[in-house]
Design an enzyme around this catalytic site. Structure first.
Site, PDB file in Angstrom:
ATOM      1  N   LYS A   1       0.568  -0.501  -0.120  1.00 17.28           N
ATOM      2  CA  LYS A   1       0.039   0.147  -0.159  1.00 17.28           C
ATOM      3  C   LYS A   1       0.938   1.459  -0.381  1.00 17.28           C
ATOM      4  O   LYS A   1       0.606   1.935  -1.166  1.00 17.28           O
ATOM      5  CB  LYS A   1      -0.881  -0.152   0.516  1.00 17.28           C
ATOM      6  CG  LYS A   1      -2.164  -1.020   0.892  1.00 17.28           C
ATOM      7  CD  LYS A   1      -2.673  -0.720   2.296  1.00 17.28           C
ATOM      8  CE  LYS A   1      -4.303  -2.597   2.303  1.00 17.28           C
ATOM      9  NZ  LYS A   1      -5.078  -1.584   3.297  1.00 17.28           N
TER      10      LYS A   1
ATOM     11  N   ASP B   1     -10.249   3.170   1.942  1.00 20.08           N
ATOM     12  CA  ASP B   1     -11.306   2.324   3.184  1.00 20.08           C
ATOM     13  C   ASP B   1     -11.625   3.139   4.345  1.00 20.08           C
ATOM     14  O   ASP B   1     -12.129   2.860   5.066  1.00 20.08           O
ATOM     15  CB  ASP B   1      -9.032   2.107   4.313  1.00 20.08           C
ATOM     16  CG  ASP B   1      -8.687   0.620   3.655  1.00 20.08           C
ATOM     17  OD1 ASP B   1      -9.807  -0.450   2.925  1.00 20.08           O
ATOM     18  OD2 ASP B   1      -7.563   0.419   3.827  1.00 20.08           O
TER      19      ASP B   1
ATOM     20  N   ALA C   1      -2.567   2.714  15.940  1.00 17.84           N
ATOM     21  CA  ALA C   1      -1.898   3.834  15.247  1.00 17.84           C
ATOM     22  C   ALA C   1      -0.754   3.699  13.803  1.00 17.84           C
ATOM     23  O   ALA C   1      -0.305   4.093  13.462  1.00 17.84           O
ATOM     24  CB  ALA C   1      -1.204   4.694  15.584  1.00 17.84           C
TER      25      ALA C   1
ATOM     26  N   THR D   1       2.317   2.806  21.845  1.00 18.06           N
ATOM     27  CA  THR D   1       3.319   3.505  21.753  1.00 18.06           C
ATOM     28  C   THR D   1       2.527   4.967  21.877  1.00 18.06           C
ATOM     29  O   THR D   1       2.178   5.297  20.589  1.00 18.06           O
ATOM     30  CB  THR D   1       4.252   3.334  20.513  1.00 18.06           C
ATOM     31  OG1 THR D   1       4.607   2.311  20.399  1.00 18.06           O
ATOM     32  CG2 THR D   1       5.530   4.281  20.422  1.00 18.06           C
TER      33      THR D   1
END
Length: 279
Positions: free
Chosen positions: A65, A102, A131, A156
């Protein structure tokens, strides 16, 4: 005969051919949609050869992608914002346009599952867990849908902070350890991580603080009923599984390649659900 594809590495697991060939049959279109396994080092040459391949375009999945984003001749504003491409369209001039469906696919599934007024009914605040690439698309989709507050949490914290710029004025990074306090004001909780997927540990989040009007969505579709969704239903909350996003994100590509805008129906969903069940 019009042709399209899904390209990835590996690709044998992809359900995209089931979706698109179902629509080809429903609409009586003489066309084909196939899986193409292309290794990362061969992907640039694959893309360069695409205009002369006879394909009208195709879907792009892991791990291509980001490469498709870099190599496409042109990008839609949404793909540029998200930083990834999952749909390629070959123009009559041979130029390859990259899109990301998406984001609208996720929102279309929410609208279909919860009703078009879900942002108002749930309070207009979403909390996105994770994320990665899917989270980027979903944050953009929620912002385009008009949500005024989008919280992003990741183990994170720097990765969550990096997504805030996707929805200026609406998005905010929150600490993972602050989730219990943030859930009390959340109308839509979205899991974009792989936690809860078959072969992965479950997502350990206590849903007790969520208000009764809240909805819970999980982009995982194997299994369809993740522990998170089971916990939501046990609390009486609206639960939205990950399969609908897969189905709805396929609609714009099919329309571009084959000239007909298909519908996501119960018959299509049942066909994919049957394929997901163990033999």
């Amino acid at each position: 005969m019009k042709k399209a594809f899904v390209v990835g590495h590996p690709i044998a697991h992809s359900r995209s051919p089931l979706i698109h060939n179902h629509w080809l049959g429903i609409h009586g279109i003489a066309g084909s949609y196939e899986r193409l396994d292309v290794a990362p080092d061969a992907f640039p040459d694959f893309l360069r050869a695409l205009p002369d391949s006879g394909f009208a375009g195709g879907n792009v999945t892991i791990p291509h992608k980001e490469a498709a984003f870099r190599l496409a001749d042109a990008l839609t504003p949404r793909a540029e914002r998200i930083g990834a491409v999952n749909t390629l369209i070959v123009g009559a001039d041979g130029r390859i346009r990259g899109d990301n469906t998406d984001a609208p696919g996720f929102i279309a599934h929410l609208d279909q599952s919860l009703g078009a007024d879900w942002p108002e009914r749930t309070g207009g605040t979403a909390l996105v867990l994770g994320a990665g690439g899917a989270a980027r698309a979903i944050v953009v989709g929620l912002a385009e849908r008009g949500l005024g507050r989008i919280l992003i949490a990741n183990r994170t914290p720097e990765r969550a902070a990096a997504l805030v710029g996707l929805a200026p004025g609406a998005a905010e990074a929150v600490a993972w350890e602050d989730l219990p306090g943030r859930l009390s004001g959340t109308g839509l909780l979205v899991n974009t991580t792989s936690l809860g997927m078959t072969g992965h540990p479950p997502l350990d989040v206590d849903l007790a603080p969520l208000p009764g009007r809240a909805a819970v969505a999980d982009i995982v579709y194997a299994p369809l009923e993740t522990p998170l969704l089971a916990a939501a239903r046990a609390r009486g909350l609206a639960a939205v599984d990950g399969l609908g996003m897969l189905l709805h994100q396929a609609v714009p590509g099919f329309a571009a390649w084959f000239g007909v805008r298909p519908a996501v129906t119960e018959a299509l969903r049942a066909r994919i659900v049957a394929d997901l069940r163990p033999a």
